[in-house]
Design an enzyme around this catalytic site. Structure first.
Site, PDB file in Angstrom:
ATOM      1  N   CYS A  14       3.204  -7.349  -6.496  1.00 60.06           N
ATOM      2  CA  CYS A  14       4.005  -8.543  -6.217  1.00 60.06           C
ATOM      3  C   CYS A  14       3.352  -9.470  -5.196  1.00 60.06           C
ATOM      4  O   CYS A  14       3.435 -10.695  -5.325  1.00 60.06           O
ATOM      5  CB  CYS A  14       5.407  -8.155  -5.765  1.00 60.06           C
ATOM      6  N   CYS A  68       6.767   0.893  -1.422  1.00 60.51           N
ATOM      7  CA  CYS A  68       7.907  -0.014  -1.352  1.00 60.51           C
ATOM      8  C   CYS A  68       9.196   0.712  -1.723  1.00 60.51           C
ATOM      9  O   CYS A  68      10.235   0.531  -1.075  1.00 60.51           O
ATOM     10  CB  CYS A  68       7.685  -1.220  -2.268  1.00 60.51           C
TER      11      CYS A  68
END
Length: 358
Positions: free
Chosen positions: A203, A105
């Site tokens: 997440c 990410c």
């Protein structure tokens, strides 16, 4: 500053990036905030916000931006996140590895898409709430990335992929601060997330059930044999994605001494167990290597390395190989080296570079 330099702060909705905005304003930068929309809660199968980059976090970031008087943007990167982070996560597990999606990410989204968007919008810098430092080394002419003084909070392990251009145009305002100091600043400025807890899990998998998430994306995985490292049959596994190298608990077999997952045989669909001494190895190979301290490696390098987040780095020698790969030889056997994880090299507080373990 005669004309204020412009900074776009990556606001996750958490207290760290929120305080980063306040600190930059105090340093007389012209700031704006932006949050990346990476998925909807429905996309990942939850009804209520529990993770970073979810709807509630966007609103928290928006409230903080309004409170501090800065413009606020939301960038929808959900397609890129699905293709470059979630798919990578699923495929790495299916191929027997243990991925670190935060690294992907940061590489592909925060210091990829977000950084490029900031440049298009005319910002001089981006800023994040990471616990790291940067400095310019005049002798080498290169930007360097350093650990946070607080080793418990240090996030340099997930940022080894940063390029020189990214480091030159990224600010880390909280990099030398403690969490207590950051929360105190947030409380003094009445920021809505001053007491918000840190996000802990991946997440997009807030319940921590990686295997269930993977099976929803890739289908049920076949059962197979659990064997001892000498080949003797011990039981049946429920799909190789349910296990990771070094795992001891939850395997479902009994033996005269503790057993650990030491390997996965993808061809024969076997989970291989062994005693704790079988977890240790002295060498590994890595690909997709990025160096920060140097342009490239052309001779063996003495340094330290860690193969997991928040692990203590250990002395080793890094040898350059063909096609940008490296071989790492630890001075002492190293425990539970996992394919798909990152190996990150250090010289004291400085990040030398890192790569993906093969």
């Amino acid at each position: 500053m005669s004309e204020k330099e412009k900074v776009l702060v990556a606001m996750s909705g958490g207290v760290d990036s929120s305080v980063a905005v306040k600190l930059l304003l105090d340093m007389e930068y012209e700031c704006a905030g932006a949050t990346m929309r990476l998925y909807s809660n429905e996309d990942i199968g939850i009804s209520k916000s529990k993770t970073c980059c979810s709807l509630d976090d966007v609103e928290d970031a928006r409230f903080v931006a309004f409170k501090l008087g800065v413009d606020f943007h939301v960038f929808n990167f959900s397609t890129d996140f699905n293709e470059q982070v979630i798919n990578h996560f699923v495929n790495t597990y299916l191929n027997g590895g243990t991925p670190n999606p935060c690294i992907e990410c940061n590489k592909k989204l925060k210091f990829g898409k977000f950084f490029e968007r900031a440049k298009l919008l005319g910002f001089d810098y981006i800023a994040t709430g990471h616990y790291v430092r940067r400095e310019f080394d005049k002798e080498s002419g290169r930007w360097q990335l350093l650990r946070s003084p607080d080793r418990a909070k240090d996030q340099s392990y997930v940022l080894y992929g940063m390029t020189q251009e990214q480091l030159a145009h990224t600010l880390f305002p909280i990099g030398e601060m403690s969490k207590d100091d950051i929360r105190e600043i947030a409380q003094k400025n009445s920021l809505v997330n001053a007491s918000k807890p840190d996000s802990q899990d991946i997440c997009f998998i807030p319940d921590g059930d990686y295997a269930d998430f993977i099976e929803k994306h890739a289908g049920m995985q076949p059962e197979g044999d659990i064997v001892l490292d000498d080949g003797s049959l011990l039981g049946t596994h429920k799909g190789l994605i349910h296990y990771t190298i070094g795992q001891r608990r939850g395997i479902g077999v009994s033996y005269s001494e503790p057993l650990f997952v030491i390997d996965k045989d993808l061809i024969k669909n076997r989970l291989i167990l062994g005693t704790s001494d079988k977890l240790f190895r002295k060498t590994l190979e890595a690909e997709d290597v990025n160096f920060i301290m140097y342009d490239h490696l052309d001779k063996p390098l003495r340094c330290t390395a860690q193969t997991r987040y928040h692990q203590i780095d250990k002395p080793c020698t890094v040898y350059p190989m063909e096609n940008g790969k490296v071989r790492v030889e630890f001075d002492e056997p190293h425990k539970a080296i996992c394919k798909g994880q990152a190996v990150v090299f250090y010289n004291g507080e400085y990040v030398v570079g890192g790569g993906t373990i093969l």
